[in-house]
Design an enzyme around this catalytic site. Structure first.
Site, PDB file in Angstrom:
ATOM      1  N   CYS A  44      43.716  27.573  43.055  1.00 19.43           N
ATOM      2  CA  CYS A  44      44.245  27.553  44.418  1.00 19.43           C
ATOM      3  C   CYS A  44      44.745  26.151  44.750  1.00 19.43           C
ATOM      4  O   CYS A  44      43.973  25.196  44.736  1.00 19.43           O
ATOM      5  CB  CYS A  44      43.200  27.967  45.443  1.00 19.43           C
ATOM      6  SG  CYS A  44      43.881  27.902  47.112  1.00 19.43           S
ATOM      7  N   THR A  82      50.330  30.054  42.525  1.00 22.21           N
ATOM      8  CA  THR A  82      51.560  29.506  43.107  1.00 22.21           C
ATOM      9  C   THR A  82      51.854  28.083  42.620  1.00 22.21           C
ATOM     10  O   THR A  82      50.973  27.388  42.139  1.00 22.21           O
ATOM     11  CB  THR A  82      51.447  29.483  44.640  1.00 22.21           C
ATOM     12  OG1 THR A  82      50.244  28.790  44.984  1.00 22.21           O
ATOM     13  CG2 THR A  82      51.392  30.885  45.207  1.00 22.21           C
ATOM     14  N   LYS A 106      42.015  33.006  36.485  1.00 23.16           N
ATOM     15  CA  LYS A 106      43.362  32.895  37.066  1.00 23.16           C
ATOM     16  C   LYS A 106      43.849  31.454  36.993  1.00 23.16           C
ATOM     17  O   LYS A 106      43.233  30.558  37.561  1.00 23.16           O
ATOM     18  CB  LYS A 106      43.358  33.399  38.516  1.00 23.16           C
ATOM     19  CG  LYS A 106      44.742  33.416  39.141  1.00 23.16           C
ATOM     20  CD  LYS A 106      44.774  34.192  40.442  1.00 23.16           C
ATOM     21  CE  LYS A 106      46.152  34.146  41.076  1.00 23.16           C
ATOM     22  NZ  LYS A 106      46.203  34.894  42.333  1.00 23.16           N
ATOM     23  N   GLY A 148      56.402  36.462  41.491  1.00 21.45           N
ATOM     24  CA  GLY A 148      57.728  36.889  41.915  1.00 21.45           C
ATOM     25  C   GLY A 148      58.153  38.281  41.508  1.00 21.45           C
ATOM     26  O   GLY A 148      59.310  38.660  41.696  1.00 21.45           O
ATOM     27  N   ASN A 151      38.482  38.972  43.480  1.00 19.47           N
ATOM     28  CA  ASN A 151      38.985  37.611  43.277  1.00 19.47           C
ATOM     29  C   ASN A 151      38.004  36.613  43.893  1.00 19.47           C
ATOM     30  O   ASN A 151      37.633  36.736  45.057  1.00 19.47           O
ATOM     31  CB  ASN A 151      40.367  37.489  43.924  1.00 19.47           C
ATOM     32  CG  ASN A 151      41.008  36.146  43.658  1.00 19.47           C
ATOM     33  OD1 ASN A 151      40.614  35.128  44.230  1.00 19.47           O
ATOM     34  ND2 ASN A 151      41.996  36.118  42.775  1.00 19.47           N
ATOM     35  N   GLY A 194      44.632  28.590  52.557  1.00 17.84           N
ATOM     36  CA  GLY A 194      43.401  27.841  52.303  1.00 17.84           C
ATOM     37  C   GLY A 194      42.160  28.693  52.186  1.00 17.84           C
ATOM     38  O   GLY A 194      41.083  28.312  52.640  1.00 17.84           O
ATOM     39  N   ILE A 252      50.883  33.629  37.027  1.00 17.57           N
ATOM     40  CA  ILE A 252      50.522  32.303  37.486  1.00 17.57           C
ATOM     41  C   ILE A 252      50.088  32.343  38.949  1.00 17.57           C
ATOM     42  O   ILE A 252      50.540  33.217  39.702  1.00 17.57           O
ATOM     43  CB  ILE A 252      51.729  31.325  37.378  1.00 17.57           C
ATOM     44  CG1 ILE A 252      52.930  31.878  38.140  1.00 17.57           C
ATOM     45  CG2 ILE A 252      52.067  31.054  35.935  1.00 17.57           C
ATOM     46  CD1 ILE A 252      54.160  30.957  38.193  1.00 17.57           C
TER      47      ILE A 252
END
Lengths: 304, 242
Positions: A131, A194, A166, A245, A100, A72, A192
């Site tokens: 986010c 998440t 992003k 990943g 960021n 968060g 990407i």
């Protein structure tokens, strides 16, 4: 000698490996165990206009081949980052760093980006409109082409630094958002973020995460990330930073073949703190194995 | 922090759902009682954080409870198997504040870190009392080990099948100079409320990395946000915000 250099929005990287925001803090924990100057750059912890505690714990849950996080956007706020973290980073990292930035309103993004614009150590602004773990901001800007474009325009107006938006994969068509950001003046895109997920404790009969949902990362999302980069590469003409990943030099090359100019490595830093260094070191040998002399030549090569 | 390969010397059940694993490897980064290690397991994405029970002569002793698939897998590992272990994690206890008669209080899986603490305190000439709390007699472990190094041991069980019936707070002596504790959060809170001296508490939280990078285990303290894995797991009594 193979050439691992790439150019991202006009700034040269000695290699395309960039630890992803939220998995690398401000670099200090990693600088204790290896010289982080071997990295292309790193994207520091998502920074907001005001300090944030983030979500209640538990914030982490394991998944098959990955993990959920619902941190968060815990961060000390942009003023603290400029006063304390950037001077600290200067001692451990001598290349341009990626900042960021997150927000809950257009004004939040503008405030933070305007302040960071004057910091010479910062190479790029990576603007997180994706986010999944905060409410009333974050991903809500990244799931609408109009809102994504609005944030892009607002940020571009207050900075001369390259702006990388992003993006979230939690949308019906990621190329629409990508095109909207490009049209609004974005210099690059990173993807990407998440994928939203849930895990439930059988013992407690309740979700494991206090936030209920969290963002899935790790090798489990790699093919989804590749698909998104593939689609976006076909749709825009600005550079893409591919992530999701990536855990090996082979993954880096695969992501670049899909269309990424540079890559970010995220979850793998958490399970193997030396991962960034290892991938950088492995890259030349893997390039040789696949007869790649110059890494920039393979960007998007899989599209034929 | 160090990432090294450890070899399993033994891995055996010592109580109900409880195993003791002894590993050989580089323990040079383990500098304080109360620190933990983070173990990579085949087939599991995240490492498993386990508190250090003892580290000496190139041997690392861990005691763990089987609570899920990861620890179940750990329990199945045979002698000779090799594991990637991150060592030297967490701050550990500051034993210099103990005074002459420190009290050590461990509950269940919170007992193991008390062993290294007791050992070091006794070596430093302190008179150590250890209270170990369990659910029932079958869960009790390490009573003899603690006695062998010279600690006074008090056992409590919830069902009264061994030692004092009740909780660790039912066995707290009147006279102690300082305390160190580790166990489930309700136990820590009870110790906090009953204790009359200063002391140190070791907390548990679900972790991502275990070394301070992901902010997965942050808690609030009187002195700002702290990461349980890096700034903890040990917090002092006066800084805790419940």
């Amino acid at each position: 000698m193979v050439n691992t250099k790439v150019s991202l929005c006009g700034i040269e990287l000695t290699n395309p490996i960039i630890p992803a925001s939220g998995t690398f803090g401000f670099g200090a924990e990693f600088a204790e165990i290896y010289d982080i100057n071997v990295l292309g750059s790193f994207s520091f912890k998502g920074t907001t206009a005001e300090p944030r505690f983030g979500n209640p714990t538990p914030r982490i849950a394991e998944t098959p081949s990955g993990m959920l996080n619902a941190v968060g956007l815990q961060n000390p706020g942009v003023d603290h980052v400029i006063a304390e973290e950037l001077p600290m980073i200067k001692k451990i990292f001598n290349k341009p760093v990626m900042a960021n930035v997150s927000g809950f309103s257009i004004n939040d993004y503008v405030t933070a980006c305007e302040k960071l614009d004057s910091q010479e150590q910062i190479g790029w602004l990576e603007v997180n409109i994706s986010c999944p773990n905060v409410h009333g901001g974050g991903m809500s800007f990244g799931t609408s082409a109009e809102a994504a474009a609005e944030v892009t325009r607002a940020v571009k107006a207050v900075t001369k630094k390259p702006v990388i938006m992003k993006l979230t994969p939690n949308v019906t068509d990621i190329t629409e958002i990508a095109k909207a950001c490009e049209a609004a003046g974005a210099d690059g895109l990173s993807l990407i973020n998440t994928l939203t997920g849930v895990r439930i404790s059988l013992k407690n009969r309740r979700p494991i995460l206090a936030n209920v949902t969290g963002g899935l990362s790790g090798p489990a999302v790699f093919p989804v990330a590749l698909r998104c980069v593939w689609q976006v590469y076909k749709s825009v003409n600005i550079p893409i930073v591919g992530m999701g990943g990536i855990s090996s030099a082979e993954d880096v090359i695969e992501m670049m073949m899909a269309g990424a100019t540079a890559v970010e490595i995220g979850a793998v830093n958490l399970v193997d703190p030396y991962a960034g260094k290892k991938i950088v070191e492995d890259l030349p040998a893997v390039m040789e194995k696949y007869k790649i002399n110059d890494l920039s030549e393979i960007i998007g090569v899989a599209h034929g | 922090m160090k990432d090294t390969v450890f070899k399993i010397l033994s891995n055996k059940s010592i109580a109900a759902n409880t195993y003791e694993m002894v590993l050989a490897g580089d323990i040079s980064d383990i500098t304080a009682a109360g620190q933990f290690v983070n173990i990579m397991l085949d087939g599991f994405y995240l490492r498993r954080p386990i508190s250090v029970c003892n580290a000496e002569d190139g041997k690392l002793t861990l005691i763990y409870k089987v609570v899920g698939k990861g620890t179940e897998y750990m329990a199945s590992l045979a002698e000779g198997a090799e594991l990637s272990v991150l060592t030297g994690l967490g701050n550990g206890y500051d034993l210099s504040l103990s005074g002459d008669k420190p009290l050590l209080i461990g509950g269940g899986a919170g007992v193991p870190p008390m062993f290294m603490a007791a050992k070091k305190l006794i070596e430093a000439g302190k008179s150590v009392t250890v209270i170990m709390g369990f659910g029932r007699a079958e869960e009790v472990f390490y009573k003899e080990e603690f006695e062998k190094i010279g600690a006074e041991v008090r056992i409590t069980t919830v069902d009264g099948s061994c030692g004092v019936r009740g909780f660790v707070t039912d066995a707290m002596p009147e006279d102690y100079t300082y305390f160190y504790t580790c166990g489930p959060e309700p136990m820590l809170k009870a110790v906090y409320d009953k204790s009359e001296t200063d002391g140190q508490f070791s907390f548990e939280e679900r972790m991502g990395c275990g070394f301070g990078a992901c902010m997965g285990c942050t808690c609030k303290t009187k002195y700002g946000n702290k990461r349980i894995c890096r700034d903890g797991p040990v917090l002092t009594k006066e800084e805790i915000v419940w």
